[in-house]
Write a protein that holds these residues in place. Structure first.
Motif, mmCIF file in Angstrom:
data_model
loop_
_atom_site.group_PDB
_atom_site.id
_atom_site.type_symbol
_atom_site.label_atom_id
_atom_site.label_comp_id
_atom_site.label_asym_id
_atom_site.label_seq_id
_atom_site.Cartn_x
_atom_site.Cartn_y
_atom_site.Cartn_z
ATOM 1 N N GLU A 93 -16.519 7.027 36.649
ATOM 2 C CA GLU A 93 -15.808 7.040 37.931
ATOM 3 C C GLU A 93 -14.552 7.900 37.900
ATOM 4 O O GLU A 93 -14.201 8.545 38.882
ATOM 5 C CB GLU A 93 -15.463 5.614 38.387
ATOM 6 C CG GLU A 93 -14.534 4.846 37.470
ATOM 7 C CD GLU A 93 -15.277 4.050 36.415
ATOM 8 O OE1 GLU A 93 -14.668 3.111 35.854
ATOM 9 O OE2 GLU A 93 -16.462 4.367 36.159
ATOM 10 N N LEU A 94 -13.854 7.955 36.749
ATOM 11 C CA LEU A 94 -12.703 8.835 36.637
ATOM 12 C C LEU A 94 -13.143 10.290 36.468
ATOM 13 O O LEU A 94 -12.466 11.205 36.946
ATOM 14 C CB LEU A 94 -11.820 8.418 35.466
ATOM 15 C CG LEU A 94 -11.009 7.128 35.642
ATOM 16 C CD1 LEU A 94 -10.153 6.859 34.411
ATOM 17 C CD2 LEU A 94 -10.138 7.184 36.892
ATOM 18 N N LYS B 143 -13.692 11.540 39.914
ATOM 19 C CA LYS B 143 -12.595 11.370 40.861
ATOM 20 C C LYS B 143 -12.044 12.721 41.316
ATOM 21 O O LYS B 143 -11.848 13.632 40.505
ATOM 22 C CB LYS B 143 -11.478 10.555 40.204
ATOM 23 C CG LYS B 143 -10.445 10.024 41.173
ATOM 24 C CD LYS B 143 -9.448 9.128 40.440
ATOM 25 C CE LYS B 143 -8.380 8.608 41.391
ATOM 26 N NZ LYS B 143 -7.368 7.797 40.672
ATOM 27 N N GLU B 144 -11.791 12.862 42.614
ATOM 28 C CA GLU B 144 -11.345 14.142 43.164
ATOM 29 C C GLU B 144 -9.981 14.555 42.637
ATOM 30 O O GLU B 144 -9.735 15.735 42.383
ATOM 31 C CB GLU B 144 -11.314 14.073 44.689
ATOM 32 C CG GLU B 144 -10.985 15.389 45.350
ATOM 33 C CD GLU B 144 -11.128 15.339 46.863
ATOM 34 O OE1 GLU B 144 -10.444 16.114 47.538
ATOM 35 O OE2 GLU B 144 -11.920 14.515 47.349
ATOM 36 N N LYS B 145 -9.095 13.584 42.440
ATOM 37 C CA LYS B 145 -7.757 13.868 41.913
ATOM 38 C C LYS B 145 -7.467 12.893 40.795
ATOM 39 O O LYS B 145 -7.529 11.685 40.980
ATOM 40 C CB LYS B 145 -6.707 13.748 43.019
ATOM 41 C CG LYS B 145 -5.292 14.089 42.564
ATOM 42 C CD LYS B 145 -4.311 14.011 43.725
ATOM 43 C CE LYS B 145 -2.902 14.358 43.321
ATOM 44 N NZ LYS B 145 -1.952 14.295 44.460
ATOM 45 N N LEU B 146 -7.126 13.439 39.627
ATOM 46 C CA LEU B 146 -6.917 12.631 38.435
ATOM 47 C C LEU B 146 -5.543 12.945 37.863
ATOM 48 O O LEU B 146 -5.154 14.110 37.760
ATOM 49 C CB LEU B 146 -8.003 12.955 37.399
ATOM 50 C CG LEU B 146 -8.030 12.122 36.128
ATOM 51 C CD1 LEU B 146 -8.566 10.731 36.420
ATOM 52 C CD2 LEU B 146 -8.903 12.806 35.072
ATOM 53 N N ASN C 236 -5.340 7.854 35.623
ATOM 54 C CA ASN C 236 -5.784 7.139 36.821
ATOM 55 C C ASN C 236 -6.091 8.137 37.936
ATOM 56 O O ASN C 236 -5.805 9.317 37.829
ATOM 57 C CB ASN C 236 -4.732 6.129 37.270
ATOM 58 C CG ASN C 236 -3.367 6.735 37.450
ATOM 59 O OD1 ASN C 236 -3.165 7.577 38.338
ATOM 60 N ND2 ASN C 236 -2.416 6.348 36.589
ATOM 61 N N ARG D 254 -13.888 18.197 33.719
ATOM 62 C CA ARG D 254 -13.203 16.936 33.385
ATOM 63 C C ARG D 254 -13.458 16.561 31.927
ATOM 64 O O ARG D 254 -14.180 15.627 31.601
ATOM 65 C CB ARG D 254 -13.664 15.839 34.333
ATOM 66 C CG ARG D 254 -13.260 16.066 35.779
ATOM 67 C CD ARG D 254 -11.740 16.094 35.923
ATOM 68 N NE ARG D 254 -11.310 16.445 37.265
ATOM 69 C CZ ARG D 254 -11.137 15.587 38.261
ATOM 70 N NH1 ARG D 254 -11.391 14.305 38.080
ATOM 71 N NH2 ARG D 254 -10.726 16.003 39.445
#
Length: 576
Positions: A441-442, A445-448, A576, A542
C-alpha cells in the motif's frame, strides 16, 4: 591479482547463519523490524574425488514430491561441461539436510549423447515431470513419474513450429503450474549444433501442457528488445542493438499475469567500462501463449541464471541471483559471487532489493532454483571449487519469509561495511547499504514521505547516503561530498544517470542532520534541516536504500571495514 581468501569457499557440512552472524542486528527500529531469517546451508552433493562420481556438477533443480525432496542436475566424472560423459543425476532427501548419494538418471535414453539441464515441475503431488534436452541431437524429452522412482519418457516437439528445424528447446529451470492448471516449462532456444552450446540467442519460449502432460505445445517465441529503446548504448555491446537472452524463470502474479526473470547474454562491455543490466523481464496476459519482449531490470547483477518465485500467491516477490557486478575484479564466469535473496513487496522485479547471502560466505555460487513451502524458501545451486570449476551442489533453507504487510529493513549480505545495533546503522564503505522495503500500500501511494537523521563520523567523500529508484532510470541519489571552496562537507542530490548535482545543504562532522524526502509520481523533493526544499522532477521507482546500493564492491576485498564514515539513526526512520 585475485584475493584467494575471498575465492576459497569455507565448506561446512551444515551451517546455520542468521544475519546476526554478520551484523549486530536489532529486532526493531522504532517499530520498523530488521529482516533477519535463519539461513541453513548444506550440500546436496560435494565432490570428494570418489571415482565415478561427478567432478563437475551444475544447474540443479529441486522439488518436494510425495514427502521427499528430489534434486536433479547435470554432471560429469571427467570434470568438464558439454563433453562425452556428461550425465543427469538425482539425489533424494526426507529432511533437506541429509541427501542420498547421486545416481545417474535416464542414461538408457540419452546413451552417448550429451544431456543438459533438467527442470522439474510437481503437478498436485500426483505427477512429477522432468524436462531435459539434447541440443546436439535436436531432441527435447519430458519424463514423468507418479512415485518418484519409475519414469516414462516422451519426445515432445523440440521447438516452436516456425523455428523447429534449426533451434532446440533447452529447459532452463523450475516449471510452473498456473492457478488455472496449465503446466509451463521455461526453455531457451539454442541452435541445433554438434559444435557446442551457443547462449547468445534472440529467442526463448515456454513449453505448455493443458492436459496434465499428455501432450505438449509451444508458446509464441519470446524476443529481446532493442538497447536503444531502453536507455542503452549499442556501442557498449559491439555496436549491436539487439538484447540477447537465456535461461528464464517463471512466476505468476495474483491477477493471473505471468512474468519471467531471465539472464541477459548480450555482448559484454570491456572490463572496467560501464556494467550493463544483466537481468531481463517480460510478461504474458494470456496464460503464457504470447509474451512481451525481454527488457532490462534495474538490478545490479551479472550474467547467470536467476530464480524467481512468489512468497505467496497474493504477496511478495522473491528472487535469487548474484548480488555482484560483472567487471569486479574481471569479466569472467569465475566471479559469480554473492548469491543472495532479493525481495520486493510487489510483482515488479524492478523493485527487488538485495538481502541476505544464501551461500557460504566466500567462494563461487550461481544457478539457483528452488521452491517455496510453508514459510520457508528451499534452494539448490551450483557451487564452485578448485581446478574442476563447478564441483558441488549446495542446498540452502531460508526461514521465515518476510512479512510484506509492513515496512522492514533489509541488510545486504553481499556487501561489507555495515554494522547495526539497537540504535544505529553505521556505514564504513561506499558499497555498504541497508534497504527499506515498503508494504504494497505504501509502494502504490501517490505521495510518500520518508524522514531520517544522519551523522557524519569521518571524512565521507562522495559516499551515497540514500538511493531511491533505479540506477540508470527513474532514480535519485543523495550523497555527501566536500565543498571545493570551503572544504566543508555538503549534501547534494542528482537524478540517476545525471551529473548535475544540486546542493541540499551543508553539514558539520558529528552533528545529526534531519532529512525529509517526499516521493511523488513525477518528482522527488529533499529537505535538510530548515534549508529550502529542492525538487528533482521526473518519475521515480518506489525502491529505497540507505547507503551505496549501486556502488560496485571494492576489490581486493577489505580485510577490515574500518571506522564508520557516517551513521543513520534507526529510531528516526519514519515512512508514511
Amino acid at each position: 591479482m585475485m584475493d584467494p581468501a575471498y575465492f576459497s569457499p569455507r565448506f561446512l557440512l551444515l551451517s546455520v547463519c542468521a544475519p546476526s552472524a554478520l551484523f549486530a542486528l536489532t529486532g526493531e527500529a522504532a517499530g520498523i523490524p530488521v529482516y533477519s531469517p535463519e539461513v541453513s546451508i548444506g550440500y546436496v552433493y560435494e565432490d570428494t574425488g570418489v571415482e565415478g562420481e561427478p567432478r563437475y556438477s551444475h544447474a540443479p533443480d529441486v522439488v518436494r514430491f510425495q514427502g521427499t525432496y528430489l534434486a536433479v542436475w547435470m554432471g560429469n566424472p571427467n570434470g568438464s561441461e558439454g563433453k562425452p560423459g556428461q550425465a543427469l543425476y538425482l539425489s533424494t532427501s526426507t529432511d533437506f539436510t541429509i541427501w542420498s548419494p547421486p545416481q545417474t538418471l535416464f542414461s538408457d535414453i540419452y546413451g552417448w549423447a550429451v544431456p543438459w539441464q533438467p527442470a522439474l515441475v510437481n503437478v498436485h503431488d500426483e505427477d512429477l515431470y522432468c524436462a531435459w534436452s539434447m541440443p546436439s541431437e535436436g531432441r527435447l524429452v519430458v519424463s514423468r513419474t507418479t512415485d518418484g522412482k519409475t519414469w516414462t519418457h516422451q519426445d515432445v516437439p523440440a521447438a516452436p513450429g516456425a523455428v523447429q528445424d534449426r533451434l532446440t528447446g533447452f529447459p532452463t529451470g523450475h516449471g510452473l503450474v498456473t492457478s488455472k492448471g496449465r503446466i509451463l516449462i521455461p526453455c531457451s532456444l539454442p541452435p541445433v549444433s554438434k559444435k557446442g552450446l551457443w547462449i547468445r540467442n534472440r529467442l526463448q519460449a515456454v513449453l505448455i501442457s493443458d492436459d496434465n502432460g499428455t501432450s505438449w505445445y509451444w508458446s509464441e517465441p519470446i524476443a529481446g528488445a532493442q538497447w536503444s529503446g531502453h536507455g542503452g548504448d549499442p556501442a557498449q555491446h559491439g555496436d549491436d542493438d539487439q538484447i540477447y537472452h537465456w535461461e528464464l524463470s517463471l512466476y505468476e502474479q495474483a491477477d493471473g499475469t505471468l512474468r519471467f526473470l531471465a539472464r541477459n547474454t548480450s555482448r559484454m562491455p570491456d572490463p572496467g567500462r560501464e556494467d550493463y543490466r544483466t537481468l531481463l523481464t517480460g510478461e504474458s496476459r494470456d496464460g503464457g501463449l504470447s509474451w512481451t519482449e525481454a527488457v532490462p531490470v534495474e538490478i545490479d547483477s551479472l550474467s547467470a541464471r536467476p530464480f524467481a518465485a512468489k512468497a505467496s500467491p497474493s504477496e511478495g516477490l522473491l528472487a535469487v541471483a548474484n548480488d555482484w557486478v560483472r567487471s569486479v575484479p574481471q569479466s569472467s564466469w569465475n566471479t559469480r559471487f554473492g548469491l543472495s535473496l532479493f525481495l520486493s513487496p510487489v510483482d515488479d522485479p524492478n523493485l527487488l532489493l538485495p538481502g541476505p547471502l544464501v551461500q557460504p560466505e566466500n567462494g563461487l555460487a550461481c544457478y539457483p532454483d528452488g521452491i517455496v513451502s510453508g514459510d520457508a524458501l528451499y534452494l539448490v545451486y551450483t557451487q564452485g571449487r578448485g581446478e574442476h570449476g563447478y564441483a558441488n551442489i549446495g542446498a540452502t533453507r531460508v526461514e521465515p519469509l518476510p512479512d510484506f504487510t509492513r515496512p522492514f529493513l533489509l541488510p545486504r549480505g553481499a556487501r561489507q561495511g555495515l554494522t547495526l545495533d539497537d540504535t544505529l546503522a553505521r556505514f564504513s564503505l561506499p558499497e555498504s547499504s541497508l534497504a527499506l522495503v515498503l508494504p504494497p500500500e505504501l509502494t502504490a501511494k501517490e505521495k510518500l514521505t520518508l524522514q531520517f537523521e544522519t551523522r557524519l563520523d569521518a571524512l565521507a567523500r562522495n559516499m551515497s547516503i540514500l538511493e531511491v529508484g533505479g540506477k540508470t532510470r527513474a532514480g535519485v541519489r543523495l550523497r555527501v561530498s566536500m565543498d571545493p571552496t570551503t572544504g566543508q562537507p555538503r549534501y547534494e542530490a542528482a537524478r540517476a544517470g545525471d551529473n548535475a548535482w544540486q546542493l541540499i545543504g551543508h553539514a558539520s562532522e558529528g552533528d545529526w542532520n534531519p532529512f525529509t524526502v517526499t516521493l511523488e509520481n513525477h518528482g522527488v523533493t529533499l529537505q535538510l534541516n530548515d534549508n529550502p526544499p529542492v525538487r528533482l522532477p521526473g518519475p521515480v521507482l518506489r525502491k529505497i536504500s540507505f547507503g551505496g546500493l549501486s556502488e560496485a564492491p571494492a576489490w581486493p576485498r577489505p580485510r577490515k571495514s574500518g571506522n564508520p564514515a557516517w551513521s543513520l539513526s534507526l529510531s528516526s526512520i519514519a515512512v508514511n
